[in-house]
Design a protein around this motif. Structure first.
Motif, PDB file in Angstrom:
ATOM      1  N   LEU A   1      56.154  16.596 -87.446  1.00 21.88           N
ATOM      2  CA  LEU A   1      56.880  15.832 -88.462  1.00 21.88           C
ATOM      3  C   LEU A   1      55.973  15.475 -89.628  1.00 21.88           C
ATOM      4  O   LEU A   1      56.366  15.575 -90.802  1.00 21.88           O
TER       5      LEU A   1
ATOM      6  N   ARG B   1      55.216  18.353 -91.970  1.00 19.90           N
ATOM      7  CA  ARG B   1      56.360  18.808 -92.745  1.00 19.90           C
ATOM      8  C   ARG B   1      56.790  17.790 -93.800  1.00 19.90           C
ATOM      9  O   ARG B   1      57.186  18.162 -94.908  1.00 19.90           O
ATOM     10  N   SER B   2      56.703  16.503 -93.478  1.00 19.74           N
ATOM     11  CA  SER B   2      57.322  15.481 -94.326  1.00 19.74           C
ATOM     12  C   SER B   2      56.343  14.611 -95.105  1.00 19.74           C
ATOM     13  O   SER B   2      56.771  13.889 -96.000  1.00 19.74           O
ATOM     14  N   LEU B   3      55.060  14.664 -94.785  1.00 20.90           N
ATOM     15  CA  LEU B   3      54.094  13.819 -95.487  1.00 20.90           C
ATOM     16  C   LEU B   3      53.122  14.643 -96.318  1.00 20.90           C
ATOM     17  O   LEU B   3      52.019  14.200 -96.611  1.00 20.90           O
TER      18      LEU B   3
ATOM     19  N   CYS C   1      56.401  11.876-102.097  1.00 22.79           N
ATOM     20  CA  CYS C   1      55.494  11.340-101.101  1.00 22.79           C
ATOM     21  C   CYS C   1      55.081   9.931-101.451  1.00 22.79           C
ATOM     22  O   CYS C   1      54.865   9.599-102.595  1.00 22.79           O
TER      23      CYS C   1
ATOM     24  N   ASP D   1      54.447  16.954-101.969  1.00 22.07           N
ATOM     25  CA  ASP D   1      55.824  16.477-102.107  1.00 22.07           C
ATOM     26  C   ASP D   1      55.889  15.421-103.200  1.00 22.07           C
ATOM     27  O   ASP D   1      55.229  14.386-103.118  1.00 22.07           O
TER      28      ASP D   1
ATOM     29  N   ARG E   1      63.040   9.330 -97.892  1.00 21.33           N
ATOM     30  CA  ARG E   1      62.684  10.258 -96.819  1.00 21.33           C
ATOM     31  C   ARG E   1      61.216  10.176 -96.400  1.00 21.33           C
ATOM     32  O   ARG E   1      60.921  10.118 -95.198  1.00 21.33           O
ATOM     33  N   PRO E   2      60.251  10.145 -97.323  1.00 27.81           N
ATOM     34  CA  PRO E   2      58.855  10.051 -96.879  1.00 27.81           C
ATOM     35  C   PRO E   2      58.548   8.755 -96.134  1.00 27.81           C
ATOM     36  O   PRO E   2      57.718   8.752 -95.223  1.00 27.81           O
TER      37      PRO E   2
ATOM     38  N   ALA F   1      59.966   9.112 -92.670  1.00 32.63           N
ATOM     39  CA  ALA F   1      59.089  10.004 -91.909  1.00 32.63           C
ATOM     40  C   ALA F   1      57.815   9.285 -91.484  1.00 32.63           C
ATOM     41  O   ALA F   1      57.331   9.467 -90.351  1.00 32.63           O
TER      42      ALA F   1
ATOM     43  N   GLN G   1      47.686  13.411 -91.563  1.00 28.67           N
ATOM     44  CA  GLN G   1      47.959  14.659 -90.860  1.00 28.67           C
ATOM     45  C   GLN G   1      46.799  15.058 -89.952  1.00 28.67           C
ATOM     46  O   GLN G   1      46.999  15.533 -88.830  1.00 28.67           O
TER      47      GLN G   1
END
Length: 386
Positions: free
Chosen positions: A372, A375-377, A384, A381, A200-201, A204, A269
């Protein structure tokens, strides 16, 4: 960093490679406009550089990973690009330019991801050191974008294809001086690259790269034309491009300090948030020189920090034998697919709403990337890639 291999040849390659872009990015649009092409034809011809990045990086990266060497491909494709680009200046009709430029750019797009993979490999032990080498590409861009602005005012815009050919000859010379950098050997079975790509990371990250490149697509197609339409002279256009890349150089130089303090995901980010503001300003305040300069200075964040953070995240996510392909896929997703679609969309939208509409869409794409990415990076996490 591997002390046995000098980084100077890599710095020289970056200087020459991005010197070509210092000519191409600011002045190719005005050159095509001087040939009386339509907005759609201009967007198509400019987007060929990003289309080439869809096909070439993945193809040559996979070949390099499969064979275990990179330098012969770098040298061969650089020489081919220099020879083929000479055809671009022979005629000025659309069909000829399309064919000759597409062929030359297919080879031009090949060596960069292989050089990127080698530089990242050599600097893996010194976080942020990659940026100190990569900044020489930005220096090359500045030198040519500023110098060409004055030179083209003297020689005329028709000289652009021949000046660009000369810079590609320099790229080929720099490529011949590069050493071979083979990826480190890995004991045991090799995991398939698809397993990493499905995380997922990582998905993303590629989505964020795509959206940021889409947002920048109109910038590379119509920014110079928008500046000239707002009353800026050609030398001022070159200086504004140089201001942006100068900020990029500064951020590349500061990256070792930044990466020592913040994780690459957080820096990514920050670059996404800056892109939203930057393109909103270009869309709404281009007539103000102060705000135009401020927006250009944010290029240090929206490209310099963004690119360095993406390279770091990719290097950490993929195994050594996958990294040339990973860098190729990064260029495909970003500068290739994302940049192409953004550039083509700008060609459709420009006749409708000009700079406010085109760069307003860029701001919206950057906003989607920002949402995105945040939220995802997130560094907290556990999955990550950073």
């Amino acid at each position: 960093m591997n002390p046995s291999v000098s980084l100077a040849p890599f710095a020289a390659f970056y200087f020459a490679y991005f010197a070509f872009l210092g000519l191409f990015s600011p002045f190719w649009g005005p050159y095509l406009a001087s040939l009386s092409f339509s907005a759609w034809q201009i967007s198509v011809l400019i987007s060929l550089s990003t289309f080439a990045r869809i096909v070439a990086p993945g193809l040559w990266g996979a070949l390099a990973d499969h064979l275990g060497w990179r330098r012969p491909i770098i040298v061969a494709t650089s020489l081919a690009a220099a020879g083929l680009f000479a055809l671009v200046g022979v005629r000025s009709d659309f069909d000829w330019l399309f064919g000759s430029l597409a062929l030359a750019l297919f080879f031009w797009a090949a060596p960069l991801p292989l050089v990127e993979a080698g530089t990242a490999e050599l600097t893996r032990g010194s976080p942020g050191r990659y940026s100190r080498v990569r900044l020489w590409g930005s220096v090359g861009f500045i030198v040519l974008s500023v110098g060409a602005g004055f030179l083209l005012d003297t020689l005329g815009i028709a000289a652009l294809p021949w000046l660009a050919t000369a810079t590609l000859v320099a790229v080929a010379g720099a490529a011949c001086a590069l050493p071979e950098v083979a990826p480190p050997k890995r004991a045991g079975p090799r995991a398939p690259i698809g397993r990493v790509l499905s995380q997922r990371p990582v998905l993303a990250l590629f989505a964020v790269v795509f959206l940021m490149a889409f947002a920048h697509g109109p910038y590379y197609v119509f920014y110079s034309i928008a500046l000239e339409g707002a009353g800026y002279p050609r030398d001022a256009v070159g200086l504004l491009w140089a201001a942006g890349v100068g900020a990029e150089v500064l951020m590349f130089w500061l990256m070792p300090r930044l990466t020592a303090r913040w994780p690459a995901a957080r820096l990514m980010q920050l670059s996404l948030a800056a892109a939203v503001l930057r393109f909103a300003l270009i869309a709404s305040a281009l007539s103000s020189p102060a705000l135009a300069i401020f927006a250009q200075l944010m290029h240090g964040l929206t490209f310099g920090v963004h690119h360095a953070a993406a390279v770091a995240l990719l290097h950490d996510a993929f195994e050594p034998h996958q990294r040339a392909r990973a860098q190729g896929l990064y260029i495909v997703a970003g500068f290739g697919v994302g940049g192409s679609l953004g550039g083509l969309a700008s060609g459709v939208l420009w006749p409708v709403g000009g700079a406010p509409l085109v760069f307003g869409v860029s701001a919206l794409a950057a906003l989607a990337a920002c949402a995105l990415g945040w939220r995802s990076l997130a560094p907290r996490d556990p999955d990550c890639v950073n």
